[in-house]
Write an enzyme that holds these catalytic residues in place. Structure first.
Site, mmCIF file in Angstrom:
data_model
loop_
_atom_site.group_PDB
_atom_site.id
_atom_site.type_symbol
_atom_site.label_atom_id
_atom_site.label_comp_id
_atom_site.label_asym_id
_atom_site.label_seq_id
_atom_site.Cartn_x
_atom_site.Cartn_y
_atom_site.Cartn_z
ATOM 1 N N ASN A 155 25.304 32.569 34.285
ATOM 2 C CA ASN A 155 24.698 33.935 33.655
ATOM 3 C C ASN A 155 25.423 34.405 32.514
ATOM 4 O OD1 ASN A 155 26.464 34.292 35.560
ATOM 5 N ND2 ASN A 155 26.049 36.616 36.040
ATOM 6 N N GLY A 231 29.916 33.069 41.602
ATOM 7 C CA GLY A 231 28.684 32.448 41.887
ATOM 8 C C GLY A 231 27.755 33.077 43.198
ATOM 9 N N SER A 232 27.065 32.295 43.861
ATOM 10 C CA SER A 232 26.460 32.645 45.116
ATOM 11 C C SER A 232 27.121 32.667 46.267
ATOM 12 C CB SER A 232 25.185 31.963 45.107
ATOM 13 O OG SER A 232 25.575 30.598 45.433
ATOM 14 N N ALA A 236 29.887 30.061 48.146
ATOM 15 C CA ALA A 236 31.260 30.461 48.440
ATOM 16 C C ALA A 236 31.571 30.163 49.989
ATOM 17 C CB ALA A 236 31.144 31.939 48.393
ATOM 18 N N GLU A 253 34.149 35.757 43.688
ATOM 19 C CA GLU A 253 33.439 36.751 43.162
ATOM 20 C C GLU A 253 31.704 36.772 43.242
ATOM 21 O OE1 GLU A 253 31.426 39.428 41.718
ATOM 22 O OE2 GLU A 253 31.897 38.463 39.912
ATOM 23 N N CYS A 287 25.647 40.248 37.995
ATOM 24 C CA CYS A 287 25.731 40.388 39.406
ATOM 25 C C CYS A 287 26.114 41.930 39.691
ATOM 26 C CB CYS A 287 27.129 39.547 40.243
ATOM 27 S SG CYS A 287 28.750 40.155 38.996
ATOM 28 N N GLU A 468 39.895 40.626 40.406
ATOM 29 C CA GLU A 468 40.343 40.088 39.199
ATOM 30 C C GLU A 468 40.665 41.156 38.339
ATOM 31 O OE1 GLU A 468 36.725 37.951 38.444
ATOM 32 O OE2 GLU A 468 37.731 35.948 39.070
HETATM 33 N N1 LIG Z 1 28.164 36.388 40.088
HETATM 34 C C1 LIG Z 1 27.089 36.344 40.745
HETATM 35 O O1 LIG Z 1 26.839 36.958 41.444
HETATM 36 C C2 LIG Z 1 26.145 35.057 40.634
HETATM 37 C C3 LIG Z 1 25.195 34.916 41.738
HETATM 38 N N2 LIG Z 1 24.244 33.812 41.572
HETATM 39 C C4 LIG Z 1 23.200 33.943 42.587
HETATM 40 O O2 LIG Z 1 23.419 32.498 42.860
HETATM 41 C C5 LIG Z 1 21.754 32.255 42.892
HETATM 42 C C6 LIG Z 1 21.647 30.827 42.767
HETATM 43 O O3 LIG Z 1 22.617 30.615 41.567
HETATM 44 P P1 LIG Z 1 23.216 29.242 41.449
HETATM 45 O O4 LIG Z 1 23.455 28.661 40.123
HETATM 46 O O5 LIG Z 1 22.546 28.041 42.169
HETATM 47 O O6 LIG Z 1 24.651 29.605 41.746
HETATM 48 P P2 LIG Z 1 25.876 28.768 42.365
HETATM 49 O O7 LIG Z 1 26.499 29.486 43.498
HETATM 50 O O8 LIG Z 1 25.220 27.380 43.228
HETATM 51 O O9 LIG Z 1 26.546 28.396 41.210
HETATM 52 C C7 LIG Z 1 27.611 28.912 40.692
HETATM 53 C C8 LIG Z 1 28.535 27.659 40.474
HETATM 54 O O10 LIG Z 1 29.050 26.939 41.406
HETATM 55 C C9 LIG Z 1 28.800 25.497 41.447
HETATM 56 N N3 LIG Z 1 28.552 24.947 42.650
HETATM 57 C C10 LIG Z 1 27.350 24.955 43.258
HETATM 58 N N4 LIG Z 1 27.432 24.288 44.459
HETATM 59 C C11 LIG Z 1 28.772 24.131 44.755
HETATM 60 C C12 LIG Z 1 29.542 23.236 45.684
HETATM 61 N N5 LIG Z 1 28.946 22.865 46.728
HETATM 62 N N6 LIG Z 1 30.806 23.117 45.535
HETATM 63 C C13 LIG Z 1 31.372 23.588 44.322
HETATM 64 N N7 LIG Z 1 30.864 24.408 43.376
HETATM 65 C C14 LIG Z 1 29.415 24.562 43.599
HETATM 66 C C15 LIG Z 1 27.487 25.380 40.306
HETATM 67 O O11 LIG Z 1 27.712 24.119 39.942
HETATM 68 C C16 LIG Z 1 28.013 26.568 39.572
HETATM 69 O O12 LIG Z 1 29.142 26.089 38.759
HETATM 70 C C17 LIG Z 1 21.261 33.299 41.856
HETATM 71 O O13 LIG Z 1 19.661 33.184 41.936
HETATM 72 C C18 LIG Z 1 21.739 34.417 42.196
HETATM 73 O O14 LIG Z 1 21.309 34.964 43.224
HETATM 74 C C19 LIG Z 1 24.120 33.011 40.687
HETATM 75 C C20 LIG Z 1 25.195 33.101 39.536
HETATM 76 C C21 LIG Z 1 26.179 34.179 39.461
HETATM 77 N N1 LIG Z 2 30.857 38.377 37.539
HETATM 78 C C1 LIG Z 2 29.910 38.753 36.880
HETATM 79 C C2 LIG Z 2 30.056 39.596 35.889
HETATM 80 C C3 LIG Z 2 31.360 40.246 35.676
HETATM 81 C C4 LIG Z 2 31.291 40.855 34.672
HETATM 82 C C5 LIG Z 2 32.864 41.516 34.075
HETATM 83 O O1 LIG Z 2 33.798 40.949 34.550
HETATM 84 O O2 LIG Z 2 32.797 42.452 33.190
HETATM 85 C C6 LIG Z 2 28.640 38.022 37.189
HETATM 86 O O3 LIG Z 2 27.519 38.799 36.559
HETATM 87 O O4 LIG Z 2 28.628 37.330 37.962
#
Ligand SMILES: NC(=O)C1=CN([C@@H]2O[C@H](COP(=O)(O)OP(=O)(O)OC[C@H]3O[C@@H](n4cnc5c(N)ncnc54)[C@H](O)[C@@H]3O)[C@@H](O)[C@H]2O)C=CC1
Ligand SMILES: N/C(=C\C=C\C(=O)O)C(=O)O
Length: 487
Positions: A155, A231-232, A236, A253, A287, A468
């Site tokens: 994102n 990430g998600s 995690a 996070e 997020c 962080e």
């Molecule tokens: N910071 C946040 O809050 C974020 C939340 N999301 C949420 O997650 C949902 C899914 O998005 P995704 O891209 O699928 O998130 P994700 O959590 O799968 O991906 C984030 C990172 O983790 C990596 N990853 C995925 N599976 C892994 C594993 N088994 N081991 C190690 N690394 C792994 C991905 O390649 C990417 O680099 C979104 O719809 C959203 O709801 C997504 C991105 C950021």
């Molecule tokens: N971690 C995310 C946003 C962080 C913002 C900031 O450090 O200012 C996210 O959208 O996943």
């Protein structure tokens, strides 16, 4: 594959060199739906090579003074800043976000991340206490942990990657970073600047590919003692499982289901545009975005009318359009997931006041297969609905009324997440009371996303583990030791 030659092809960056990969993943331009880039589909072999490079580089880098490391970070910040426009164009194309957001937020913040940690690393002190009755002096020392594994999402690609790389290397660690396979381009572009900035080979290694393949190889590697992940929540959980046998240090996070609480004495002239922004900035793919808006009953109708009107002005356009407020969502699958929530809300009897299925989105012909949708406002929805409980991570927000302070605090806290909240009121006493009772790592009152990088950033409950920021990142990326001297 036909047309392959025209595609941008990325390479891993290991030990200061670009290294091709045996296989590649297609990466899509979210604004057209076309494949435009090939991302290395790395695995264990590439992680093993990166670990070897990071291990060899660690003693030399860790031995440098904070001042020397700081200078390298400053040079990298300067080089990124000189490439701001090129990086912003690339980020906007790769992620689907507007060029304006990439220019004014993503890339400037990436530059700031390096400048900030270049400076903050110079100001840490350690503790010392004395026990005269037994003739002892105690003090603490900190040392870098070793090889840091950094996993970042799609994102805010360069913004969140650099938010991890900068504190990790400032503290003397070497790193292996794995950006999201959906948005790898700006990380690869940054690698081209590392040598000129004076980052020695092996200090920053970037290995591209999918989570299950290369992400898990990184997390499972016994010589990577620390993982910082954004990430998600399901990912995690998986990372936690894989790290457990090695007792790794983890910083997680994760997502949010962030409430905005709007009291009747709020300044609506400021509250409405900010809440539109907090709901729909970056297509709602942050997020910290607001997705549950609680409005005190006495101003509910007025708020709703003005909020919907302001949302309709939030222009969806192609990412390169400088007048667009919102671009394309990250992927077809994600667009479908976001739309499925709106469908569920409709089936539950909620009302969709604007956006998806109500208003018409007009796009140039070449963008019609892009992943666009209109910002959508849902109302008449129950707190128990999945739209009020689950992270949608798209341009969808729910607006509901409330009566009292106690009631709204209880409802705001009734989800599994606890990342960010906003509170709108002109009563200072109320702001303090409510902010204190919210289960949320961050509370913005009468504003949103004003960041003070010195202070702890992160969530409680299912929104994460750890924080962080200047001191928090330093503590995470170092090991502490207590030394006792008997004199
Ligand atoms: N910071 C946040 O809050 C974020 C939340 N999301 C949420 O997650 C949902 C899914 O998005 P995704 O891209 O699928 O998130 P994700 O959590 O799968 O991906 C984030 C990172 O983790 C990596 N990853 C995925 N599976 C892994 C594993 N088994 N081991 C190690 N690394 C792994 C991905 O390649 C990417 O680099 C979104 O719809 C959203 O709801 C997504 C991105 C950021
Ligand atoms: N971690 C995310 C946003 C962080 C913002 C900031 O450090 O200012 C996210 O959208 O996943």
């Amino acid at each position: 594959m036909a047309g392959t030659k025209a595609l941008l092809t990325l390479e891993n960056f290991i030990n200061g060199m670009f290294v091709p990969c045996n296989s590649y993943i297609d990466s899509y331009d979210p604004s057209t739906g076309d494949v435009y880039c090939r991302v290395p589909n790395s695995g264990k072999e590439e992680i093993d090579a990166a670990v070897e490079a990071a291990r060899a580089a660690f003693p030399g880098w860790a031995a440098r003074s904070p001042q020397e490391r700081s200078q390298v970070l400053h040079r990298l910040a300067d080089l990124l800043e000189q490439s701001l426009e090129e990086l912003a164009q690339a980020e906007s194309r790769d992620q689907g976000k507007t060029i304006t957001l990439a220019r004014t937020m993503d890339i400037p913040r990436s530059v700031q991340n390096f400048r900030f940690f270049a400076s903050s690393i110079l100001h840490h002190t350690s503790e010392c206490t004395q026990m005269d009755h037994v003739g002892c002096l105690h003090y603490t020392v900190r040392a870098p942990v070793g090889i840091a594994g950094l996993i970042s999402p799609w994102n805010l690609p360069l913004y969140l990657l650099t938010w991890k790389v900068a504190p990790a290397i400032a503290a003397g660690n070497t790193v292996i970073a794995k950006p999201s396979e959906l948005t790898s381009v700006t990380a690869w572009m940054m690698c081209k600047l590392l040598e000129r900035a004076g980052v020695p080979p092996g200090v920053v290694n970037i290995v591209f590919g999918t989570g299950p393949r290369v992400g898990e190889a990184l997390v499972s590697h016994p010589e990577v003692p620390l993982i910082s992940f954004t990430g998600s929540q399901p990912t995690a959980e998986r990372i936690t499982q894989l790290s457990a046998p090695h007792c790794k240090k983890l910083s997680l996070e994760l997502g949010g289901k962030n409430p905005a609480i709007i009291f009747e004495d709020a300044n609506l002239e400021e509250c409405i545009p900010t809440t539109v922004k907090s709901s729909f900035a970056n297509q709602g793919e942050i997020c910290l975005c607001t997705s549950r808006i609680f409005v005190q009953k006495s101003i509910y109708s007025e708020f709703l009318e003005k909020f919907v009107e302001a949302t309709r002005m939030w222009k969806v356009g192609i990412p390169s359009d400088p007048s667009a407020s919102m671009g394309a969502l990250i992927s077809k699958a994600h667009l479908e997931k976001v739309r499925s929530y709106i469908k569920k809300a409709r089936m539950e009897g909620a009302q969709i006041l604007c956006g998806e299925g109500v208003d018409t989105l007009s796009l140039p012909r070449r963008n019609q297969a892009g992943y666009f949708m209109l910002p959508t406002v849902i109302t008449d929805i129950k707190d128990e609905s999945c739209c009020m409980k689950e992270e949608i991570f798209g341009p969808v927000t729910c607006v509901v009324p409330f009566d009292s302070e106690e009631e709204v605090i209880q409802r705001a806290n009734s989800v599994k997440y606890g990342l960010a909240a906003t509170v709108w009121s002109s009563n200072v006493g109320r702001i303090h009371r409510v902010a204190k009772k919210l289960q949320s790592g961050l509370v913005w009152t009468n504003c949103w996303l004003i960041r003070e990088l010195n202070l702890p950033f992160g969530g409680m409950k299912s929104s994460g583990v750890g924080r962080e920021g200047a001191k928090d990142s330093y503590e995470f990326f170092t090991e502490i030791k207590t030394i006792t001297i008997k004199h």
